[in-house]
Design a protein around this motif. Structure first.
Motif, PDB file in Angstrom:
ATOM      1  N   ILE A  52       7.840  -5.159 -10.507  1.00  0.00           N
ATOM      2  CA  ILE A  52       6.634  -5.151 -11.344  1.00  0.00           C
ATOM      3  C   ILE A  52       6.332  -3.739 -11.832  1.00  0.00           C
ATOM      4  O   ILE A  52       5.937  -3.530 -12.992  1.00  0.00           O
ATOM      5  N   LEU A  53       6.554  -2.750 -10.965  1.00  0.00           N
ATOM      6  CA  LEU A  53       6.271  -1.365 -11.326  1.00  0.00           C
ATOM      7  C   LEU A  53       7.331  -0.763 -12.241  1.00  0.00           C
ATOM      8  O   LEU A  53       7.109   0.312 -12.813  1.00  0.00           O
ATOM      9  N   GLY A  54       8.493  -1.404 -12.338  1.00  0.00           N
ATOM     10  CA  GLY A  54       9.529  -0.898 -13.235  1.00  0.00           C
ATOM     11  C   GLY A  54      10.837  -0.537 -12.579  1.00  0.00           C
ATOM     12  O   GLY A  54      11.728   0.024 -13.233  1.00  0.00           O
ATOM     13  N   PHE A  55      11.020  -0.850 -11.307  1.00  0.00           N
ATOM     14  CA  PHE A  55      12.287  -0.558 -10.630  1.00  0.00           C
ATOM     15  C   PHE A  55      13.376  -1.486 -11.161  1.00  0.00           C
ATOM     16  O   PHE A  55      13.198  -2.705 -11.211  1.00  0.00           O
ATOM     17  N   MET A  59       0.826  -1.202   0.000  1.00  0.00           N
ATOM     18  CA  MET A  59       0.000   0.000   0.000  1.00  0.00           C
ATOM     19  C   MET A  59       0.866   1.260   0.000  1.00  0.00           C
ATOM     20  O   MET A  59       0.622   2.207  -0.764  1.00  0.00           O
ATOM     21  N   MET A  60       1.899   1.286   0.843  1.00  0.00           N
ATOM     22  CA  MET A  60       2.767   2.455   0.923  1.00  0.00           C
ATOM     23  C   MET A  60       3.523   2.671  -0.390  1.00  0.00           C
ATOM     24  O   MET A  60       3.653   3.812  -0.855  1.00  0.00           O
ATOM     25  N   THR A  61       4.016   1.594  -0.983  1.00  0.00           N
ATOM     26  CA  THR A  61       4.765   1.721  -2.226  1.00  0.00           C
ATOM     27  C   THR A  61       3.891   2.269  -3.348  1.00  0.00           C
ATOM     28  O   THR A  61       4.282   3.208  -4.068  1.00  0.00           O
ATOM     29  N   LEU A  62       2.702   1.720  -3.509  1.00  0.00           N
ATOM     30  CA  LEU A  62       1.807   2.176  -4.565  1.00  0.00           C
ATOM     31  C   LEU A  62       1.335   3.609  -4.316  1.00  0.00           C
ATOM     32  O   LEU A  62       1.292   4.427  -5.254  1.00  0.00           O
ATOM     33  N   MET A  63       1.008   3.908  -3.078  1.00  0.00           N
ATOM     34  CA  MET A  63       0.452   5.220  -2.770  1.00  0.00           C
ATOM     35  C   MET A  63       1.466   6.328  -3.042  1.00  0.00           C
ATOM     36  O   MET A  63       1.168   7.316  -3.736  1.00  0.00           O
ATOM     37  N   PHE A  64       2.674   6.186  -2.522  1.00  0.00           N
ATOM     38  CA  PHE A  64       3.666   7.240  -2.694  1.00  0.00           C
ATOM     39  C   PHE A  64       4.144   7.327  -4.141  1.00  0.00           C
ATOM     40  O   PHE A  64       4.388   8.426  -4.651  1.00  0.00           O
ATOM     41  N   THR A  65       4.267   6.194  -4.808  1.00  0.00           N
ATOM     42  CA  THR A  65       4.755   6.218  -6.189  1.00  0.00           C
ATOM     43  C   THR A  65       3.794   6.961  -7.110  1.00  0.00           C
ATOM     44  O   THR A  65       4.218   7.824  -7.904  1.00  0.00           O
ATOM     45  N   TYR A  66       2.507   6.655  -7.004  1.00  0.00           N
ATOM     46  CA  TYR A  66       1.551   7.220  -7.957  1.00  0.00           C
ATOM     47  C   TYR A  66       0.906   8.523  -7.479  1.00  0.00           C
ATOM     48  O   TYR A  66       0.424   9.301  -8.304  1.00  0.00           O
ATOM     49  N   LEU A  67       0.922   8.781  -6.178  1.00  0.00           N
ATOM     50  CA  LEU A  67       0.360  10.047  -5.690  1.00  0.00           C
ATOM     51  C   LEU A  67       1.374  11.175  -5.770  1.00  0.00           C
ATOM     52  O   LEU A  67       1.036  12.313  -6.115  1.00  0.00           O
ATOM     53  N   ILE A 120       8.334  -5.979  -1.082  1.00  0.00           N
ATOM     54  CA  ILE A 120       8.556  -4.651  -1.653  1.00  0.00           C
ATOM     55  C   ILE A 120       9.370  -4.733  -2.934  1.00  0.00           C
ATOM     56  O   ILE A 120       9.081  -4.037  -3.921  1.00  0.00           O
ATOM     57  N   MET A 121      10.397  -5.577  -2.949  1.00  0.00           N
ATOM     58  CA  MET A 121      11.220  -5.687  -4.143  1.00  0.00           C
ATOM     59  C   MET A 121      10.426  -6.266  -5.312  1.00  0.00           C
ATOM     60  O   MET A 121      10.575  -5.810  -6.456  1.00  0.00           O
ATOM     61  N   GLN A 166      12.740   4.894  -8.920  1.00  0.00           N
ATOM     62  CA  GLN A 166      14.160   4.543  -8.845  1.00  0.00           C
ATOM     63  C   GLN A 166      14.814   5.130  -7.603  1.00  0.00           C
ATOM     64  O   GLN A 166      15.714   4.521  -7.018  1.00  0.00           O
ATOM     65  N   PHE A 167      14.380   6.311  -7.197  1.00  0.00           N
ATOM     66  CA  PHE A 167      14.899   6.941  -5.985  1.00  0.00           C
ATOM     67  C   PHE A 167      14.180   6.446  -4.734  1.00  0.00           C
ATOM     68  O   PHE A 167      14.794   6.225  -3.688  1.00  0.00           O
ATOM     69  N   PHE A 168      12.899   6.220  -4.869  1.00  0.00           N
ATOM     70  CA  PHE A 168      12.039   6.004  -3.714  1.00  0.00           C
ATOM     71  C   PHE A 168      12.079   4.584  -3.166  1.00  0.00           C
ATOM     72  O   PHE A 168      12.018   4.375  -1.948  1.00  0.00           O
ATOM     73  N   LEU A 169      12.212   3.578  -4.015  1.00  0.00           N
ATOM     74  CA  LEU A 169      12.030   2.199  -3.562  1.00  0.00           C
ATOM     75  C   LEU A 169      13.021   1.775  -2.474  1.00  0.00           C
ATOM     76  O   LEU A 169      12.609   1.182  -1.477  1.00  0.00           O
ATOM     77  N   PRO A 170      14.319   2.040  -2.592  1.00  0.00           N
ATOM     78  CA  PRO A 170      15.205   1.677  -1.471  1.00  0.00           C
ATOM     79  C   PRO A 170      14.827   2.363  -0.169  1.00  0.00           C
ATOM     80  O   PRO A 170      14.971   1.785   0.911  1.00  0.00           O
ATOM     81  N   GLY A 171      14.312   3.584  -0.272  1.00  0.00           N
ATOM     82  CA  GLY A 171      13.904   4.302   0.925  1.00  0.00           C
ATOM     83  C   GLY A 171      12.677   3.700   1.580  1.00  0.00           C
ATOM     84  O   GLY A 171      12.630   3.519   2.800  1.00  0.00           O
ATOM     85  N   ILE A 172      11.660   3.369   0.779  1.00  0.00           N
ATOM     86  CA  ILE A 172      10.455   2.776   1.365  1.00  0.00           C
ATOM     87  C   ILE A 172      10.735   1.375   1.877  1.00  0.00           C
ATOM     88  O   ILE A 172      10.111   0.906   2.834  1.00  0.00           O
TER      89      ILE A 172
END
Length: 281
Positions: A156-159, A65-73, A150-151, A87-93
């Protein structure tokens, strides 16, 4: 006169001398090692997840939920497009999600204390810290599950991590080491505070500023100067920088070193404090 039955009973009854000789002759089983008892308590924590699988909600649904919400919002507003922000956000989340679920270690400790289970643990002839270490070993499985979830979602999202599979594994290992040290803070709260709600409230009060006032979501260079000072000193910032650099294939050894130092300091300070509270509980 004694009957035949009474005589047989008398012959069958063990003599006190025979019992004493038997106790002396039989060797006591060896005392279990610290490693074996810690693994046993870790297995106990895993079995609790097996019987109550709803406990995995926080390491599966919440990270997704957190990954999808922050990525697309916020991705478009912060980086121009969700794919670039990912690309920047995923290691952080990844780091933020695992750090947030470390507080459940303290909740589990507090729950067992309220149920009286710890009274039994303290009477066992085992290495005293093994019960606490077992909680952390069991929760390490939860951290691994959250990292994998998360990975997978990120891929799937493109990371696409430039560091490849090795960089991802190294980043997750660094995250697990730091989480092990941070979990000792919550075990201390689990022993110190009176209720599960108190443990959760205090834990959230500590975790939320640490995770949001860091480089998890945005680059610190966009922040006011006075805030950048706090963000750079934040151990979560060093953790995220280390994980991010490993996944990018350009390791930031300074951030990695400070993360390991922070993990060791947390274990030394709060681990010692936890065991003192445990021995006095």
């Amino acid at each position: 006169m004694t009957t035949v039955r009474e005589a047989d009973a008398e012959l069958a009854a063990p003599k006190v001398e025979d019992l004493a000789a038997l106790l002396v002759a039989v060797e006591r089983p060896p005392r279990p090692s610290a490693l074996s008892t810690s693994i046993t308590f870790g297995r106990r924590a895993v079995l609790k997840i097996k019987h109550v699988p709803e406990q995995l909600f926080d390491v599966t649904a919440f990270p997704i939920m957190m990954t999808l919400m922050f990525t697309y919002l916020f991705g478009g507003a912060l980086a121009g497009s969700p794919s670039q922000y990912l690309q920047f956000f995923l290691p952080g989340i990844l780091a933020s999600s695992v750090v947030m679920i470390t507080m459940y270690t303290g909740l589990a400790v507090n729950t067992d204390i309220e149920k009286g289970v710890f009274d039994r643990f303290r009477t066992l002839p085992i290495w005293r810290p093994s019960a606490m270490v077992g909680y952390l070993l069991g929760d390490a499985l939860r951290y691994v599950i959250a990292s994998v979830v998360i990975m997978v979602v990120g891929l799937i999202l493109g990371f696409r991590p430039p560091g490849g599979f090795g960089g991802v594994v190294a980043g997750v290992v660094l995250l697990l080491v730091f989480s092990f040290g941070l979990s000792w803070v919550w075990t201390m709260f689990g022993l110190l505070l009176r209720s599960e709600k108190s443990v959760m409230g205090v834990s959230m009060m500590v975790i939320m500023p640490l995770t949001f006032l860091s480089n998890v979501y945005v680059d610190p260079s966009t922040m006011p100067g006075w805030l950048q000072v706090f963000v750079e000193l934040n151990p979560i910032t060093q953790l995220v920088s280390g994980v991010r650099s490993m996944m990018a294939g350009a390791w930031d050894f300074g951030a990695i070193m400070w993360t390991l130092i922070a993990a060791g300091a947390l274990t030394l300070v709060f681990g010692t404090w936890t065991m003192r509270l445990y021995n006095r509980k």
